[in-house]
Design a protein around this motif. Structure first.
Motif, PDB file in Angstrom:
ATOM      1  N   PRO A  18       0.573  -0.959  -0.157  1.00 35.02           N
ATOM      2  CA  PRO A  18      -0.267   0.062   0.186  1.00 35.02           C
ATOM      3  C   PRO A  18       1.284   1.111  -0.026  1.00 35.02           C
ATOM      4  CG  PRO A  18      -0.708  -1.754   1.899  1.00 35.02           C
ATOM      5  CD  PRO A  18       0.441  -2.596   1.380  1.00 35.02           C
ATOM      6  N   ALA A  19       0.243   2.176  -0.156  1.00 36.10           N
ATOM      7  CA  ALA A  19       1.081   3.791  -0.659  1.00 36.10           C
ATOM      8  C   ALA A  19       1.493   4.158   0.430  1.00 36.10           C
ATOM      9  CB  ALA A  19       0.224   4.633  -1.148  1.00 36.10           C
ATOM     10  N   ARG A  20       0.788   4.233   1.836  1.00 35.37           N
ATOM     11  CA  ARG A  20       0.860   4.918   3.249  1.00 35.37           C
ATOM     12  C   ARG A  20       2.642   3.488   3.209  1.00 35.37           C
ATOM     13  NH1 ARG A  20      -2.882   6.502   7.264  1.00 35.37           N
ATOM     14  NH2 ARG A  20      -3.015   8.765   6.148  1.00 35.37           N
ATOM     15  N   LEU A  21       2.405   2.308   3.279  1.00 32.92           N
ATOM     16  CA  LEU A  21       3.708   1.262   3.773  1.00 32.92           C
ATOM     17  C   LEU A  21       5.073   1.620   2.992  1.00 32.92           C
ATOM     18  CD1 LEU A  21       5.133  -0.461   5.639  1.00 32.92           C
ATOM     19  CD2 LEU A  21       3.734  -1.902   4.068  1.00 32.92           C
ATOM     20  N   MET A  22       4.513   1.917   1.626  1.00 36.17           N
ATOM     21  CA  MET A  22       5.599   2.581   0.555  1.00 36.17           C
ATOM     22  C   MET A  22       6.273   3.310   0.879  1.00 36.17           C
ATOM     23  SD  MET A  22       6.882   0.818  -1.343  1.00 36.17           S
ATOM     24  CE  MET A  22       8.898   1.202  -1.986  1.00 36.17           C
ATOM     25  N   ARG A  23       5.740   5.005   1.583  1.00 39.85           N
ATOM     26  CA  ARG A  23       5.875   6.045   1.728  1.00 39.85           C
ATOM     27  C   ARG A  23       7.752   5.574   3.183  1.00 39.85           C
ATOM     28  NH1 ARG A  23       1.548   8.623  -0.176  1.00 39.85           N
ATOM     29  NH2 ARG A  23       0.940   8.332   2.082  1.00 39.85           N
ATOM     30  N   ILE A  24       6.923   4.556   4.007  1.00 33.69           N
ATOM     31  CA  ILE A  24       7.625   4.244   5.347  1.00 33.69           C
ATOM     32  C   ILE A  24       8.643   3.763   4.647  1.00 33.69           C
ATOM     33  CG2 ILE A  24       7.730   2.606   7.258  1.00 33.69           C
ATOM     34  CD1 ILE A  24       4.316   3.851   7.402  1.00 33.69           C
ATOM     35  N   LEU A  25       8.616   2.619   3.623  1.00 34.80           N
ATOM     36  CA  LEU A  25       9.643   1.533   3.266  1.00 34.80           C
ATOM     37  C   LEU A  25      11.056   2.510   2.671  1.00 34.80           C
ATOM     38  CD1 LEU A  25       7.744  -1.211   2.086  1.00 34.80           C
ATOM     39  CD2 LEU A  25       9.434  -1.221   4.279  1.00 34.80           C
ATOM     40  N   THR A  26      10.255   3.006   2.067  1.00 33.99           N
ATOM     41  CA  THR A  26      11.401   4.614   1.189  1.00 33.99           C
ATOM     42  C   THR A  26      12.130   5.110   1.912  1.00 33.99           C
ATOM     43  OG1 THR A  26      10.139   4.285  -1.164  1.00 33.99           O
ATOM     44  CG2 THR A  26      11.235   5.950  -0.326  1.00 33.99           C
ATOM     45  N   LEU A  27      11.490   5.861   2.665  1.00 30.44           N
ATOM     46  CA  LEU A  27      11.812   7.023   3.541  1.00 30.44           C
ATOM     47  C   LEU A  27      13.019   6.344   4.762  1.00 30.44           C
ATOM     48  CD1 LEU A  27       8.957   9.364   4.710  1.00 30.44           C
ATOM     49  CD2 LEU A  27      11.163   9.832   4.005  1.00 30.44           C
ATOM     50  N   THR A  28      12.935   5.281   5.306  1.00 28.35           N
ATOM     51  CA  THR A  28      13.602   4.518   6.306  1.00 28.35           C
ATOM     52  C   THR A  28      14.569   3.668   5.557  1.00 28.35           C
ATOM     53  OG1 THR A  28      12.044   3.213   6.072  1.00 28.35           O
ATOM     54  CG2 THR A  28      11.799   3.823   7.611  1.00 28.35           C
ATOM     55  N   GLY A  29      14.548   3.592   3.768  1.00 29.36           N
ATOM     56  CA  GLY A  29      15.711   2.672   3.000  1.00 29.36           C
ATOM     57  C   GLY A  29      15.645   1.497   3.592  1.00 29.36           C
ATOM     58  N   VAL A  30      14.340   0.936   4.237  1.00 31.45           N
ATOM     59  CA  VAL A  30      13.340  -0.639   3.641  1.00 31.45           C
ATOM     60  C   VAL A  30      13.866  -1.407   2.422  1.00 31.45           C
ATOM     61  CG1 VAL A  30      12.332  -2.275   5.300  1.00 31.45           C
ATOM     62  CG2 VAL A  30      13.203  -0.935   6.114  1.00 31.45           C
ATOM     63  N   ASP A  31      13.083  -0.652   1.931  1.00 34.15           N
ATOM     64  CA  ASP A  31      12.867  -1.107   0.023  1.00 34.15           C
ATOM     65  C   ASP A  31      14.133  -0.592  -0.402  1.00 34.15           C
ATOM     66  OD1 ASP A  31      14.051   1.696  -0.375  1.00 34.15           O
ATOM     67  OD2 ASP A  31      12.912   2.140  -1.399  1.00 34.15           O
ATOM     68  N   THR A  32      15.301  -0.830  -0.336  1.00 36.73           N
ATOM     69  CA  THR A  32      16.416  -1.247  -0.485  1.00 36.73           C
ATOM     70  C   THR A  32      16.964  -2.707  -0.056  1.00 36.73           C
ATOM     71  OG1 THR A  32      18.232   0.494   1.541  1.00 36.73           O
ATOM     72  CG2 THR A  32      17.682   1.076  -0.969  1.00 36.73           C
ATOM     73  N   LEU A  33      16.603  -3.073   0.915  1.00 39.55           N
ATOM     74  CA  LEU A  33      16.617  -4.481   1.445  1.00 39.55           C
ATOM     75  C   LEU A  33      16.346  -5.547   0.760  1.00 39.55           C
ATOM     76  CD1 LEU A  33      16.852  -3.909   5.407  1.00 39.55           C
ATOM     77  CD2 LEU A  33      18.564  -3.793   4.318  1.00 39.55           C
ATOM     78  N   MET A  34      14.963  -5.733   0.562  1.00 33.01           N
ATOM     79  CA  MET A  34      14.097  -6.695  -0.049  1.00 33.01           C
ATOM     80  C   MET A  34      13.358  -6.357  -1.246  1.00 33.01           C
ATOM     81  SD  MET A  34      11.426  -6.374   2.792  1.00 33.01           S
ATOM     82  CE  MET A  34      12.424  -6.059   3.884  1.00 33.01           C
ATOM     83  N   PRO A  35      13.756  -7.150  -2.180  1.00 32.57           N
ATOM     84  CA  PRO A  35      13.158  -6.570  -3.523  1.00 32.57           C
ATOM     85  C   PRO A  35      11.353  -6.725  -3.425  1.00 32.57           C
ATOM     86  CG  PRO A  35      13.908  -8.599  -4.237  1.00 32.57           C
ATOM     87  CD  PRO A  35      14.258  -8.142  -2.179  1.00 32.57           C
ATOM     88  N   ILE A  36      10.549  -5.308  -3.857  1.00 38.44           N
ATOM     89  CA  ILE A  36       8.894  -4.518  -3.548  1.00 38.44           C
ATOM     90  C   ILE A  36       8.342  -5.176  -5.202  1.00 38.44           C
ATOM     91  CG2 ILE A  36       7.710  -3.317  -3.243  1.00 38.44           C
ATOM     92  CD1 ILE A  36      10.017  -2.115  -1.552  1.00 38.44           C
TER      93      ILE A  36
END
Length: 135
Positions: free
Chosen positions: A89-107
């Motif tokens: 979901p968009a809100r969770l994606m923003r959190i993942l991006t802001l924290t850099g967690v989106d770089t740990l795992m494929p989305i």
């Protein structure tokens, strides 16, 4: 604030050898995130170290939910597996991006896209790199 009907749940929808696809629904917050993490780690430890989480039904995620996702990622890596997220979901994606967690795992946009990427990665012998446990 969440209500009891917002309790987060993880249910396995599909398994294929070392791969499982699970759906997470509800609010991932301090009262529910540990149960999601525990269930996901059970799946990993029962022989499916490659896990795809379909997050379509996640209605809310706070720092506890984020911590649960990172804990699941660590558990998968410790089992020589992988964690991929789908339909975030968009809100969770923003959190993942802001924290850099989106770089740990494929989305991925959809669970089907995540499955296709997993199959392609396994065919070519590639895989996600495990990063140090400093998070």
């Amino acid at each position: 604030m969440t209500t009891p009907t917002d309790d987060a749940h993880l249910s396995v929808q599909h398994t294929s050898g070392p791969l499982a696809v699970a759906v997470v629904t509800g609010a991932m917050e301090r009262h529910t995130a540990s149960a999601v993490r525990s269930t996901a780690l059970d799946v990993i430890n029962q022989g499916q170290p490659h896990l795809i989480l379909d997050l379509t039904g996640v209605t809310f995620c706070d720092s506890s939910g984020l911590s649960a996702l990172i804990g699941i990622w660590h558990g998968a890596n410790d089992a020589d597996g992988s964690l991929a997220l789908a339909a975030v979901p968009a809100r969770l994606m923003r959190i993942l991006t802001l924290t850099g967690v989106d770089t740990l795992m494929p989305i991925h946009a959809t669970p089907a896209d995540a499955l296709a990427a997993h199959r392609a990665t396994r065919r070519t012998g590639g895989g996600e790199k495990a990063l140090p446990r400093t998070l």
